[in-house]
Motif scaffolding. Structure first.
Motif, short mmCIF file in Angstrom:
data_model
loop_
_atom_site.label_atom_id
_atom_site.label_comp_id
_atom_site.label_asym_id
_atom_site.label_seq_id
_atom_site.Cartn_x
_atom_site.Cartn_y
_atom_site.Cartn_z
N ALA A 173 0.84 -1.21 0.00
CA ALA A 173 0.00 0.00 0.00
C ALA A 173 0.87 1.25 0.00
O ALA A 173 0.55 2.24 -0.67
CB ALA A 173 -0.94 -0.01 1.20
N ASN A 174 1.97 1.22 0.73
CA ASN A 174 2.88 2.37 0.75
C ASN A 174 3.48 2.60 -0.64
O ASN A 174 3.55 3.73 -1.11
CB ASN A 174 4.01 2.15 1.76
N TYR B 237 9.55 9.46 -1.09
CA TYR B 237 8.43 10.32 -0.71
C TYR B 237 8.84 11.29 0.40
O TYR B 237 8.57 12.49 0.33
CB TYR B 237 7.24 9.48 -0.27
N SER C 180 1.92 6.58 -6.95
CA SER C 180 0.80 7.26 -7.59
C SER C 180 0.73 8.74 -7.22
O SER C 180 -0.09 9.47 -7.74
CB SER C 180 -0.53 6.58 -7.23
N SER C 181 1.64 9.18 -6.33
CA SER C 181 1.61 10.58 -5.87
C SER C 181 2.57 11.47 -6.65
O SER C 181 2.78 12.61 -6.28
CB SER C 181 1.93 10.65 -4.38
N ASP D 260 2.22 1.68 -3.52
CA ASP D 260 1.14 2.14 -4.41
C ASP D 260 0.85 3.62 -4.19
O ASP D 260 0.70 4.39 -5.15
CB ASP D 260 -0.13 1.32 -4.18
N TYR D 261 0.79 4.03 -2.93
CA TYR D 261 0.51 5.43 -2.61
C TYR D 261 1.63 6.34 -3.13
O TYR D 261 1.37 7.32 -3.82
CB TYR D 261 0.35 5.62 -1.10
N VAL D 262 2.86 6.00 -2.79
CA VAL D 262 3.99 6.84 -3.18
C VAL D 262 4.11 6.95 -4.69
O VAL D 262 4.24 8.05 -5.24
CB VAL D 262 5.31 6.31 -2.57
N ASN E 40 5.92 12.87 7.38
CA ASN E 40 5.97 12.30 6.03
C ASN E 40 6.69 10.96 5.99
O ASN E 40 6.91 10.42 4.92
CB ASN E 40 6.66 13.25 5.05
N PHE F 108 3.97 6.61 7.66
CA PHE F 108 3.30 5.59 6.86
C PHE F 108 2.54 4.59 7.73
O PHE F 108 2.74 3.39 7.63
CB PHE F 108 4.29 4.86 5.95
#
Length: 86
Positions: free
Chosen positions: A15-16, A53, A22-23, A18-20, A63, A66
């Motif tokens: 999930a981390n 990130y 996609s950001s 994927d988040y990073v 930041n 996570f």
């Protein structure tokens, strides 16, 4: 630098990533053929992504948390041609 916590679940690490990725953070280094693809482990890829990130977002403690899966360290985890953003 932000490595992954030892007790972090694989689902949380994915999930981390994927988040990073996609950001807007450049995750090409952890894709196949990238300088940080090997070792090809979820923990290694998540550590690189979370650190990227953290560095791009201004290096604030909030930041790197996570969801309690990241931690700030002073050690540079770069190796070989894999250079972590600093």
């Amino acid at each position: 630098m932000v490595p992954a916590q030892r007790g972090a679940s694989e689902a949380a690490l994915q999930a981390n990533i994927d988040y990073v990725c996609s950001s807007g953070v450049d995750c090409r280094s952890i894709q196949q053929g990238g300088a940080c693809f090997l070792p090809n482990t979820l923990r290694s890829h998540a550590a690189f992504a979370m650190n990227a990130y953290y560095q791009s977002a201004g290096r604030h403690d909030f930041n790197c948390d996570f969801g309690k899966t990241g931690v700030v360290t002073l050690s540079d985890p770069s190796y070989g041609s894999c250079k972590y953003p600093a």
